[in-house]
Scaffold this active site. Sequence first.
Site, mmCIF file in Angstrom:
data_model
loop_
_atom_site.group_PDB
_atom_site.id
_atom_site.type_symbol
_atom_site.label_atom_id
_atom_site.label_comp_id
_atom_site.label_asym_id
_atom_site.label_seq_id
_atom_site.Cartn_x
_atom_site.Cartn_y
_atom_site.Cartn_z
ATOM 1 N N ASP A 112 0.832 -1.201 0.000
ATOM 2 C CA ASP A 112 0.000 0.000 0.000
ATOM 3 C C ASP A 112 0.865 1.249 0.000
ATOM 4 O OD1 ASP A 112 -2.699 -0.715 -0.117
ATOM 5 O OD2 ASP A 112 -2.780 -1.202 2.008
ATOM 6 N N ARG A 133 -0.763 -0.748 -8.757
ATOM 7 C CA ARG A 133 -2.074 -0.181 -8.448
ATOM 8 C C ARG A 133 -1.978 1.344 -8.523
ATOM 9 N NH1 ARG A 133 -3.294 -1.327 -2.646
ATOM 10 N NH2 ARG A 133 -4.189 -3.326 -3.310
ATOM 11 N N LYS A 193 -5.956 7.622 -6.649
ATOM 12 C CA LYS A 193 -5.824 9.074 -6.597
ATOM 13 C C LYS A 193 -4.932 9.516 -5.439
ATOM 14 C CE LYS A 193 -10.115 10.505 -8.857
ATOM 15 N NZ LYS A 193 -11.272 11.430 -8.775
ATOM 16 N N GLY A 194 -5.092 8.907 -4.279
ATOM 17 C CA GLY A 194 -4.328 9.300 -3.100
ATOM 18 C C GLY A 194 -5.245 9.733 -1.983
ATOM 19 N N ALA A 195 -4.915 9.326 -0.760
ATOM 20 C CA ALA A 195 -5.831 9.536 0.359
ATOM 21 C C ALA A 195 -5.199 10.263 1.540
ATOM 22 C CB ALA A 195 -6.366 8.183 0.828
ATOM 23 N N HIS A 206 -13.224 4.909 -7.987
ATOM 24 C CA HIS A 206 -14.677 4.787 -8.071
ATOM 25 C C HIS A 206 -15.269 5.847 -8.987
ATOM 26 C CE1 HIS A 206 -13.549 3.092 -4.117
ATOM 27 N NE2 HIS A 206 -14.386 2.150 -4.474
ATOM 28 N N ARG A 231 -10.018 8.554 5.949
ATOM 29 C CA ARG A 231 -9.331 8.886 4.690
ATOM 30 C C ARG A 231 -10.164 8.482 3.485
ATOM 31 N NH1 ARG A 231 -4.946 7.128 7.795
ATOM 32 N NH2 ARG A 231 -5.015 5.048 6.869
#
Length: 299
Positions: free
Chosen positions: A131, A181, A184-186, A224, A285
Amino acid sequence: MLRSLFLAAAGSSRLERLVESAPVSKGFVRRFIAGSAGDALRVSRELADDGLAVTLDHLREDTRTAEQAAAVRQEYVTILGRLREAGLTPAAEVSLKLSALGQRIDEKLALEHAHAICAAAAEAGTTVTLDAEDHTTTDAMFETLLELRRDFPETGATLQAHLRRTEGDCRELATAGSRVRLCKGAYAEPESVAFQSALDVDKSFVRCLNILMSGEGYPMVATHDPRLIAIGEDRARWFDRSTGEYEFQLLYGVRPDEQARLAAGGHTVRVYLPYGDQWYGYLMRRIAERPVRVLTSKK
């Protein structure tokens, strides 16, 4: 505004205690997070029976001791063994945060734990994806990835489109056999290292997607956003990729109808399934990424 509020909430221990104790929280959390390992296995079976792949994430935030890191390692080794016994591999893999293995306190120890988890995954007939976390960990994640891929070349990496560096990282990782993967980024990041507007992040996502789809690796499109999913479908056709040469990834509990639609269309769809009791930071997040979509999503 909402995104900033939820990202700030993710780092508030006081608000965490308040939210976790609220009776309404339990029902809401169950929509997006499996509870125990047994729950995670049950949900994985349900998703697999629906033709979906799974990646399991054992939630663990802020590992501070070697003992905590060792416990996370054992949890992953155990769940991988249970996935194998249940006949759920290779449809189910695991996602792994290196911080949960103590990377912030001892990078060498975290690498040893990650290597053991990758070995357990290989024995179970499946894979591991690392991740992404905040930008200060990106270089360390890459160094660990390169070490792990010496013995486990199928180890995946996660790149965040909101980071300005990610186009270059995509070019570096778009190689044969490389699983990447793209999300967008959290995490809340400074302007010096990350795009701040939603439009700029989306543009970066598309540029990165083009690099991955045109390369020799295996892109995993984690979004999404309906428009970006449509672009992903289009780019897969444009670059003449078969349905086994890329996949879409969506979060458990968010847009299940879209997951079903993509799977029915022949795409590989992997559901990101977190489990465990340390859900607060993760969920804040996720809500921050798309507050309206998550809060109004129906299972």
